[in-house]
Design a protein around this motif. Structure first.
Motif, PDB file in Angstrom:
ATOM      1  N   GLY A  85       0.828  -1.133  -0.001  1.00  0.00           N
ATOM      2  CA  GLY A  85       0.007   0.040   0.113  1.00  0.00           C
ATOM      3  C   GLY A  85       0.889   1.209  -0.095  1.00  0.00           C
ATOM      4  O   GLY A  85       2.110   1.276  -0.002  1.00  0.00           O
ATOM      5  N   PRO A  86       0.287   2.450   0.047  1.00  0.00           N
ATOM      6  CA  PRO A  86       0.716   3.589  -0.063  1.00  0.00           C
ATOM      7  C   PRO A  86       1.518   4.213   1.253  1.00  0.00           C
ATOM      8  O   PRO A  86       1.098   3.344   2.403  1.00  0.00           O
ATOM      9  N   ALA A  87       2.250   5.268   1.613  1.00  0.00           N
ATOM     10  CA  ALA A  87       2.752   5.663   2.611  1.00  0.00           C
ATOM     11  C   ALA A  87       1.469   6.435   3.215  1.00  0.00           C
ATOM     12  O   ALA A  87       0.672   6.606   2.861  1.00  0.00           O
ATOM     13  N   ARG A  88       1.696   6.202   4.992  1.00  0.00           N
ATOM     14  CA  ARG A  88       0.629   6.912   5.654  1.00  0.00           C
ATOM     15  C   ARG A  88       1.220   8.110   6.373  1.00  0.00           C
ATOM     16  O   ARG A  88       2.229   8.109   6.907  1.00  0.00           O
ATOM     17  N   LEU A  89       0.455   9.352   6.286  1.00  0.00           N
ATOM     18  CA  LEU A  89       0.806  10.476   7.282  1.00  0.00           C
ATOM     19  C   LEU A  89       0.565   9.918   8.800  1.00  0.00           C
ATOM     20  O   LEU A  89      -0.564   9.674   9.275  1.00  0.00           O
ATOM     21  N   LEU A  90       1.548  10.059   9.582  1.00  0.00           N
ATOM     22  CA  LEU A  90       1.649   9.627  10.839  1.00  0.00           C
ATOM     23  C   LEU A  90       1.221  10.882  11.807  1.00  0.00           C
ATOM     24  O   LEU A  90       0.501  10.954  12.830  1.00  0.00           O
ATOM     25  N   ASP A  91       2.121  12.040  11.502  1.00  0.00           N
ATOM     26  CA  ASP A  91       1.974  13.211  12.265  1.00  0.00           C
ATOM     27  C   ASP A  91       2.574  14.129  11.747  1.00  0.00           C
ATOM     28  O   ASP A  91       3.661  14.074  10.950  1.00  0.00           O
ATOM     29  N   MET A  92       2.241  15.416  12.123  1.00  0.00           N
ATOM     30  CA  MET A  92       3.032  16.779  12.141  1.00  0.00           C
ATOM     31  C   MET A  92       3.245  17.743  12.903  1.00  0.00           C
ATOM     32  O   MET A  92       2.207  17.725  13.911  1.00  0.00           O
ATOM     33  N   VAL A  93       4.330  17.938  13.312  1.00  0.00           N
ATOM     34  CA  VAL A  93       4.782  18.774  14.466  1.00  0.00           C
ATOM     35  C   VAL A  93       5.616  19.911  14.194  1.00  0.00           C
ATOM     36  O   VAL A  93       6.268  19.924  13.484  1.00  0.00           O
ATOM     37  N   PRO A  94       4.868  21.161  14.915  1.00  0.00           N
ATOM     38  CA  PRO A  94       5.378  22.545  14.603  1.00  0.00           C
ATOM     39  C   PRO A  94       6.964  22.470  14.819  1.00  0.00           C
ATOM     40  O   PRO A  94       7.507  22.064  16.010  1.00  0.00           O
ATOM     41  N   GLY A  95       7.676  23.227  14.090  1.00  0.00           N
ATOM     42  CA  GLY A  95       9.247  23.396  14.143  1.00  0.00           C
ATOM     43  C   GLY A  95       9.958  22.304  13.371  1.00  0.00           C
ATOM     44  O   GLY A  95       9.316  21.300  12.877  1.00  0.00           O
ATOM     45  N   ARG A  96      11.203  22.567  13.564  1.00  0.00           N
ATOM     46  CA  ARG A  96      12.169  21.530  12.802  1.00  0.00           C
ATOM     47  C   ARG A  96      13.452  21.812  13.382  1.00  0.00           C
ATOM     48  O   ARG A  96      14.176  22.421  13.339  1.00  0.00           O
ATOM     49  N   SER A  97      13.726  20.529  14.136  1.00  0.00           N
ATOM     50  CA  SER A  97      14.954  20.480  14.917  1.00  0.00           C
ATOM     51  C   SER A  97      14.892  19.130  15.532  1.00  0.00           C
ATOM     52  O   SER A  97      14.047  18.595  15.581  1.00  0.00           O
ATOM     53  N   LYS A  98      16.165  18.872  16.060  1.00  0.00           N
ATOM     54  CA  LYS A  98      16.530  17.655  16.775  1.00  0.00           C
ATOM     55  C   LYS A  98      15.450  17.496  17.973  1.00  0.00           C
ATOM     56  O   LYS A  98      14.780  16.578  18.169  1.00  0.00           O
ATOM     57  N   ALA A  99      15.199  18.549  18.700  1.00  0.00           N
ATOM     58  CA  ALA A  99      14.495  18.601  19.737  1.00  0.00           C
ATOM     59  C   ALA A  99      13.043  18.408  19.466  1.00  0.00           C
ATOM     60  O   ALA A  99      12.340  17.560  20.160  1.00  0.00           O
ATOM     61  N   VAL A 100      12.536  18.867  18.379  1.00  0.00           N
ATOM     62  CA  VAL A 100      11.171  18.349  17.810  1.00  0.00           C
ATOM     63  C   VAL A 100      11.027  17.094  17.799  1.00  0.00           C
ATOM     64  O   VAL A 100      10.010  16.361  18.230  1.00  0.00           O
TER      65      VAL A 100
END
Length: 310
Positions: A85-100
Motif C-alpha cells: 500500500g501507500p505511505a501514511r501520514l502519522l503526524d505533523m509537529v510544529p518546528g524543525r529541529s532535533k528537539a522536535v
C-alpha cells in the motif's frame, strides 16, 4: 462528512468549493472536515500499530506570519517497503529541529519505538541525532535523492566559481559553462550525441578541469544508485566516498566540502543499498498533498494533528 473529507484530501477541492456543492457555509464544512479528520486519524487507536519503517522530513507550512513556518512530518513507510500500500501520514509537529523529532519519539509508547527498524531521512543532522538517541536499534538511511542533490549542488557551485574566475562575471548567454549548466546535471547514460559533444567541448578547455572533476564525481554517484546490482552500487559509492577523504586539491573546495559530508554520513548513505526501497520519496509525495491543503483547504490538516491555532 466523509465525502467532504475525501473531496478536500483526495480530490483537491477547496473548502469553499465543497461548501458550495453542499449549499452549506464555509465554517460548517470546515468544522465537519476537521471532525472527520480527528475521528479517522488522531482518535484511531490502531494507527501506530505495525509501524516498522518511518520517514521524517521538514515541510514549509507557511511563508508569512509570526511563529515557526516549518513543521516536522513523520510518515509510515512500512506499507511501501512491504509492497502492500501507500505511505501514511502519522503526524505533523510544529518546528524543525532535533528537539522536535526527539520529543515526538519520546512521546510514543515503548512498544512503538522498539518496533521501528528503519528511519529514512535527508541530510539534516538533527534528525540523525534524535534517531540515534531515541531509537538506538533502528537503522538510519539517508535518502538517495538528497545524496545526489548534495553532489549536484557541489557541481553547480564549482561551475559558478570557475565561471567567475575565468570570465570575471556570472554566467551569461553564450558562455560555454553557462550554456552547459543543464547538460552537466544530466546522467551520462542519458546524454544525446549533441549534449555529449557540448560537454566534450567544455572539458577541452584547461580552465574547466575543476568542473570536469566535479562532474565525474557527480556522475559516479548517480551511476551507483542506478546500478541494477545493489552490492555493486554500494561498492561504487563506497569507492567514491573513500576517494573524497583526502588528497583533494585545495582549489576543489566544493568537493572537499562534499567529501566531509559524505564521510560523516557514510553509514547512513550506504545503508540504503542493504535496504532497497527505503526512500523518502513517499514522504515528499505526502508533503505535496500537504502543500495542497495549505493552499486550498485553509490548513485543515495542521489543526487536526497538532492543535495549532493557525
Amino acid at each position: 462528512m466523509l465525502w467532504a473529507l475525501k473531496s478536500v484530501v483526495i480530490d483537491r477541492m477547496s473548502i469553499a468549493r465543497v461548501a458550495a456543492a453542499l449549499a452549506a457555509s464555509w465554517h460548517t464544512v470546515n468544522d465537519a472536515v476537521l471532525t472527520a479528520g480527528r475521528q479517522l486519524l488522531i482518535e484511531d487507536p490502531t494507527r501506530f500499530d505495525g509501524v516498522k519503517v518511518i520517514g521524517v522530513d521538514e515541510h514549509c507550512w507557511r511563508h508569512t506570519g509570526k511563529g515557526s513556518h516549518y513543521v516536522t512530518v513523520v510518515i509510515d513507510l512500512t506499507p511501501v517497503r512491504a509492497g502492500i500500500g501507500p505511505a501514511r501520514l502519522l503526524d505533523m509537529v510544529p518546528g524543525r529541529s532535533k528537539a522536535v523529532f526527539k520529543t515526538w519519539l519520546d512521546a510514543q509508547t515503548q512498544g512503538f519505538r522498539e518496533g521501528i527498524e528503519v528511519v529514512a531521512m535527508d541530510g539534516f543532522s538533527g534528525f540523525k541525532t534524535a534517531t540515534s538517541e531515541e531509537l538506538p536499534e533502528a537503522v538510519a538511511v539517508m535518502d538517495p535523492f538528497h545524496v545526489v542533490a548534495l553532489a549536484g549542488d557541489a557541481l553547480d557551485q564549482a561551475r559558478q566559481r570557475v565561471q567567475r574566475e575565468t570570465t570575471g562575471h556570472r554566467g551569461r548567454s553564450g558562455d560555454p559553462l553557462y550554456g552547459a549548466r543543464r547538460t552537466l546535471r544530466t546522467g551520462a547514460d542519458l546524454l544525446t550525441d549533441p549534449q555529449d559533444r557540448k560537454l566534450t567541448a567544455v572539458f577541452a578547455a584547461d580552465e574547466h578541469v575543476e568542473v570536469e572533476a566535479s562532474w565525474r564525481i557527480y556522475q559516479k554517484i548517480v551511476a551507483a544508485y542506478r546500478c541494477p546490482s545493489k552490492p555493486m552500487g554500494k561498492q561504487i559509492l563506497t569507492e567514491v566516498i573513500h576517494s573524497l577523504r583526502r588528497g583533494i586539491p585545495v582549489k576543489l573546495v566544493e568537493l572537499k566540502k562534499l567529501g566531509r559530508t559524505l564521510n560523516r554520513r557514510a553509514a547512513d548513505i550506504l545503508a540504503y543499498f542493504d535496504r532497497p526501497g527505503t526512500s523518502n520519496g513517499p514522504t515528499e509525495a505526502v508533503e505535496c498533498r500537504c502543500r495542497h491543503s495549505t493552499a486550498y483547504a485553509d490548513v485543515w490538516i495542521m489543526p487536526t494533528f497538532s492543535g495549532c491555532p493557525w
